[in-house]
Write a protein that holds these residues in place. Structure first.
Motif, PDB file in Angstrom:
ATOM      1  N   PHE A  20      19.118 -33.398  37.539  1.00 56.96           N
ATOM      2  CA  PHE A  20      18.984 -34.252  36.228  1.00 56.96           C
ATOM      3  C   PHE A  20      18.008 -33.977  35.389  1.00 56.96           C
ATOM      4  O   PHE A  20      17.092 -33.230  35.590  1.00 56.96           O
ATOM      5  CB  PHE A  20      19.148 -35.619  36.802  1.00 56.96           C
ATOM      6  N   ILE A  21      18.476 -34.647  34.082  1.00 57.60           N
ATOM      7  CA  ILE A  21      17.317 -34.602  33.255  1.00 57.60           C
ATOM      8  C   ILE A  21      16.633 -35.997  33.060  1.00 57.60           C
ATOM      9  O   ILE A  21      17.311 -36.941  32.882  1.00 57.60           O
ATOM     10  CB  ILE A  21      18.080 -34.143  31.648  1.00 57.60           C
ATOM     11  N   ARG A  22      15.413 -35.886  32.885  1.00 58.19           N
ATOM     12  CA  ARG A  22      14.701 -37.325  33.010  1.00 58.19           C
ATOM     13  C   ARG A  22      14.415 -37.398  31.393  1.00 58.19           C
ATOM     14  O   ARG A  22      13.702 -36.573  30.719  1.00 58.19           O
ATOM     15  CB  ARG A  22      13.593 -37.294  33.728  1.00 58.19           C
ATOM     16  N   GLN A  23      14.637 -38.677  30.891  1.00 61.29           N
ATOM     17  CA  GLN A  23      14.230 -39.061  29.440  1.00 61.29           C
ATOM     18  C   GLN A  23      13.332 -40.073  29.473  1.00 61.29           C
ATOM     19  O   GLN A  23      13.612 -41.288  30.116  1.00 61.29           O
ATOM     20  CB  GLN A  23      15.587 -39.336  28.772  1.00 61.29           C
ATOM     21  N   ILE A  33      12.564 -44.986  31.135  1.00 62.06           N
ATOM     22  CA  ILE A  33      12.784 -43.944  32.088  1.00 62.06           C
ATOM     23  C   ILE A  33      14.495 -43.814  32.336  1.00 62.06           C
ATOM     24  O   ILE A  33      14.999 -44.780  32.805  1.00 62.06           O
ATOM     25  CB  ILE A  33      12.153 -43.500  33.058  1.00 62.06           C
ATOM     26  N   TYR A  34      15.043 -42.841  31.737  1.00 64.55           N
ATOM     27  CA  TYR A  34      16.649 -42.661  32.175  1.00 64.55           C
ATOM     28  C   TYR A  34      16.536 -41.346  32.739  1.00 64.55           C
ATOM     29  O   TYR A  34      16.183 -40.140  32.368  1.00 64.55           O
ATOM     30  CB  TYR A  34      17.572 -42.496  30.853  1.00 64.55           C
ATOM     31  N   ASP A  35      17.634 -41.386  33.790  1.00 66.17           N
ATOM     32  CA  ASP A  35      17.840 -40.232  34.442  1.00 66.17           C
ATOM     33  C   ASP A  35      19.324 -39.822  34.170  1.00 66.17           C
ATOM     34  O   ASP A  35      20.237 -40.720  34.494  1.00 66.17           O
ATOM     35  CB  ASP A  35      17.571 -40.211  36.122  1.00 66.17           C
ATOM     36  N   ILE A  36      19.546 -38.423  33.515  1.00 67.06           N
ATOM     37  CA  ILE A  36      20.926 -38.148  33.131  1.00 67.06           C
ATOM     38  C   ILE A  36      21.088 -36.920  34.196  1.00 67.06           C
ATOM     39  O   ILE A  36      20.873 -35.902  34.239  1.00 67.06           O
ATOM     40  CB  ILE A  36      20.748 -37.471  31.692  1.00 67.06           C
ATOM     41  N   PHE A  57      11.782 -34.984  27.240  1.00 69.95           N
ATOM     42  CA  PHE A  57      13.120 -34.545  28.289  1.00 69.95           C
ATOM     43  C   PHE A  57      12.575 -33.619  29.398  1.00 69.95           C
ATOM     44  O   PHE A  57      11.923 -32.566  28.859  1.00 69.95           O
ATOM     45  CB  PHE A  57      14.180 -34.043  27.702  1.00 69.95           C
ATOM     46  N   GLN A  58      12.704 -33.813  30.505  1.00 75.00           N
ATOM     47  CA  GLN A  58      12.290 -33.080  31.664  1.00 75.00           C
ATOM     48  C   GLN A  58      13.715 -32.616  32.407  1.00 75.00           C
ATOM     49  O   GLN A  58      14.252 -33.402  32.936  1.00 75.00           O
ATOM     50  CB  GLN A  58      11.197 -33.873  32.598  1.00 75.00           C
ATOM     51  N   LEU A  59      13.566 -31.470  32.798  1.00 76.85           N
ATOM     52  CA  LEU A  59      14.594 -30.786  33.655  1.00 76.85           C
ATOM     53  C   LEU A  59      14.043 -30.822  35.079  1.00 76.85           C
ATOM     54  O   LEU A  59      13.255 -30.103  35.319  1.00 76.85           O
ATOM     55  CB  LEU A  59      15.093 -29.423  33.315  1.00 76.85           C
ATOM     56  N   TYR A  60      15.016 -31.367  36.144  1.00 82.60           N
ATOM     57  CA  TYR A  60      14.310 -31.472  37.383  1.00 82.60           C
ATOM     58  C   TYR A  60      15.528 -30.709  38.564  1.00 82.60           C
ATOM     59  O   TYR A  60      16.675 -31.085  38.015  1.00 82.60           O
ATOM     60  CB  TYR A  60      14.130 -32.705  38.082  1.00 82.60           C
ATOM     61  N   THR A  61      15.222 -30.225  39.438  1.00 83.25           N
ATOM     62  CA  THR A  61      16.165 -29.760  40.590  1.00 83.25           C
ATOM     63  C   THR A  61      15.866 -30.204  41.869  1.00 83.25           C
ATOM     64  O   THR A  61      14.344 -30.562  41.912  1.00 83.25           O
ATOM     65  CB  THR A  61      15.943 -27.975  40.564  1.00 83.25           C
ATOM     66  N   SER A  62      16.556 -30.461  42.584  1.00 81.26           N
ATOM     67  CA  SER A  62      16.114 -30.993  43.985  1.00 81.26           C
ATOM     68  C   SER A  62      16.483 -29.961  45.143  1.00 81.26           C
ATOM     69  O   SER A  62      17.604 -29.222  45.074  1.00 81.26           O
ATOM     70  CB  SER A  62      16.878 -32.298  43.968  1.00 81.26           C
TER      71      SER A  62
END
Length: 337
Positions: A20-23, A33-36, A57-62
């Motif tokens: 997701f992208i965290r805004q 904070i929004y998680d897209i 805007f932050q890009l996360y992987t899990s």
């Protein structure tokens, strides 16, 4: 206001359904904070409504291991009405990319700031300055793989004007016992200066890998010893040879003298051109009997050539010994009557 976020997706080689992208934005002093969620590994997505002058805007992987989900941040970008434009570049004697240097060598950082409207009365205070922080990550000695040991140095600086800021005399400060054997990385990160009106957001980052200084030992040939024959079982053990370096041993007649050019032992010549990690080597000192023809004193040096010191060879270790193969007989003549 809604913006399209497409700059992250090329960063992730393979995205999963949970990525997701965290805004992040600050509205009336509160962090929103929004998680897209991301369904694809390419394309663009719309942001949530922007209700502030800036948003991160932050890009996360899990990843999931043993039932535990771990998040890893892959990228970060900031969108703002009055956002300064910042670039950060590492300067090193080694031109390799990604940037790298050796633990005993200085490196530099160049930060360029533009579009900072420090004199404008309509620009928020947080957009009139940027903060520069220096951090580190340690690598495992021997395997040269990153560890989980990270930190940020206490000192930081604030830039309040446009321009190019350069420091060419930075020495690594990795927290290790032996500085010349430090292995890891240091980063300079430029943030939008954090205060109550905006979240801390990354504008630019430059990282340099730091590799240890090579060392070597010569075995089975003793310093100062006189041999009745040319040593046949000498060897060299080298550790932490700098990535892309070349190594070789040379032999010359006489005592150890810096700057002497001798005869190279072909069996010891190794070129690690194109390498991106340090190397270890075990080399045989074979062929000495083809070089040492006459009796006398000889010196063996083991050298390396790296991008540093103008490409001049550096001596890693040396040994001086003598060969005396001739037999001296002392006797007398006696008579019997």
């Amino acid at each position: 206001m809604i913006t399209r976020v497409a700059l992250f997706l090329a960063t992730a080689a393979a995205l999963h359904g949970a990525d997701f992208i965290r805004q992040i934005q600050t509205v009336s002093g509160q962090s929103i904070i929004y998680d897209i969620s991301l369904a694809n590994d390419e394309g663009s997505v719309n942001s949530k409504p922007l209700a502030a002058d800036s948003a991160v805007f932050q890009l996360y992987t899990s990843t999931v291991s043993n039932g535990t989900t771990t998040l890893k941040k892959l990228d970060e970008k900031t969108v703002a009405t009055f956002l300064p434009v910042v670039t950060a570049t590492v300067l090193s004697e080694d031109s390799y990319y990604p940037p790298r240097t050796r633990a005993d060598k200085p490196y530099g950082i160049r930060i360029t700031v533009s579009n900072m409207q420090s004199a404008s009365a309509t620009v928020p205070d947080y957009a009139k300055k940027v903060q520069v922080a220096r951090s580190y990550k340690l690598y495992e000695s021997g395997t040269y793989l990153p560890t989980t040991t990270t930190g940020t140095y206490a000192d930081s600086s604030v830039l309040r004007a446009n321009g190019t800021f350069t420091d060419n005399a930075i020495l690594q400060r990795l927290p290790v016992t032996t500085p010349t054997k430090a292995v890891g990385q240091e980063s300079f990160t430029v943030y939008l200066h954090p205060d109550l009106a905006a979240p801390q957001s990354e504008l630019a980052k430059a990282t340099v890998q730091i590799w240890p200084v090579a060392d070597a030992t010569i075995s089975n040939i003793e310093e100062g010893k006189t041999y009745k024959w040319v040593p046949q079982d000498g060897s060299i053990a080298a550790h932490d040879i700098y990535p892309g370096a070349a190594v070789y041993a040379q032999v010359y007649s006489g005592p150890y003298t810096v700057g002497t050019t001798g005869r190279v032992l072909p069996a010891t010549v190794v070129n690690y051109a194109g390498g991106y990690l340090p190397q270890n080597a075990q080399l045989a000192l074979s062929g000495l009997d083809q070089v040492i023809i006459e009796d006398g004193e000889y010196t063996i040096e083991f050298l390396t050539i790296t991008p540093f010191n103008g490409g001049a060879p550096e001596i890693l270790t040396h040994v001086t010994f003598s060969v005396k193969r001739s037999i001296e007989v002392r006797g007398g003549v006696t008579t019997m009557e």
